[in-house]
Design a protein around this motif. Structure first.
Motif, short mmCIF file in Angstrom:
data_model
loop_
_atom_site.label_atom_id
_atom_site.label_comp_id
_atom_site.label_asym_id
_atom_site.label_seq_id
_atom_site.Cartn_x
_atom_site.Cartn_y
_atom_site.Cartn_z
N GLN A 238 0.45 -0.48 2.89
CA GLN A 238 0.70 -1.90 2.68
C GLN A 238 1.04 -2.14 1.22
N GLU B 105 3.96 -3.84 5.71
CA GLU B 105 2.95 -2.94 6.25
C GLU B 105 3.64 -1.95 7.17
N GLY C 71 -5.50 -0.91 9.09
CA GLY C 71 -4.82 -1.86 9.96
C GLY C 71 -5.67 -2.23 11.15
N TRP D 97 2.32 -0.11 -3.63
CA TRP D 97 1.68 0.02 -2.32
C TRP D 97 0.35 0.76 -2.43
N VAL E 14 -2.74 2.20 7.37
CA VAL E 14 -1.42 1.61 7.14
C VAL E 14 -1.08 1.76 5.66
#
Length: 127
Positions: free
Chosen positions: A53, A101, A45, A40, A51
């Protein structure tokens, strides 16, 4: 071999000191099952809000469903300043990955992402 893999994952998660985004924290305690791993990064976002993701990887011969994630936002001293719950939509296929996400409430100095629960589903076909 396993400690080497965990160390390599931790180094990749740190992003080699990239100043463009906050440092990411990923350790051996990032998942409840060693057959599931995370990759990640921090992104932007909707409306520029941060965020987490990335992908959940399934290294097992059965699909994983109902994968729940916990994202902890940490301050510079490593203290948790916010927690966010996320989910992986659908099923993580056997020996494959699924995207996720998790929108963040606040930005932090670093983050800790964990798989907190999942369901192993039956069978995966004849191999």
């Amino acid at each position: 071999m396993k400690p080497v893999l965990v160390a390599a994952m931790a180094l990749m998660a740190l992003g080699a000191g990239s100043p463009a985004r906050p440092a990411s924290a990923l350790g051996a305690s990032s998942t409840i099952d060693s057959r599931v791993r995370l990759d990640w990064e921090v992104g932007a976002g909707h409306a520029g809000r941060p965020v987490i993701q990335g992908y959940v990887y399934n290294d097992y011969g059965r699909p994983a469903a109902d994968v729940h994630l916990l994202v902890e936002t940490l301050d510079a001293s490593g203290a948790v300043i916010a927690r966010n719950i996320g989910f992986v939509r659908g099923v993580v296929p056997l020996y494959d990955r699924s995207y996720f996400e998790v929108p963040l409430k606040v930005s932090g100095a670093s983050y800790r992402v964990s798989v907190t629960s999942l369901d192993w589903k039956g069978g995966g076909g004849g191999m």
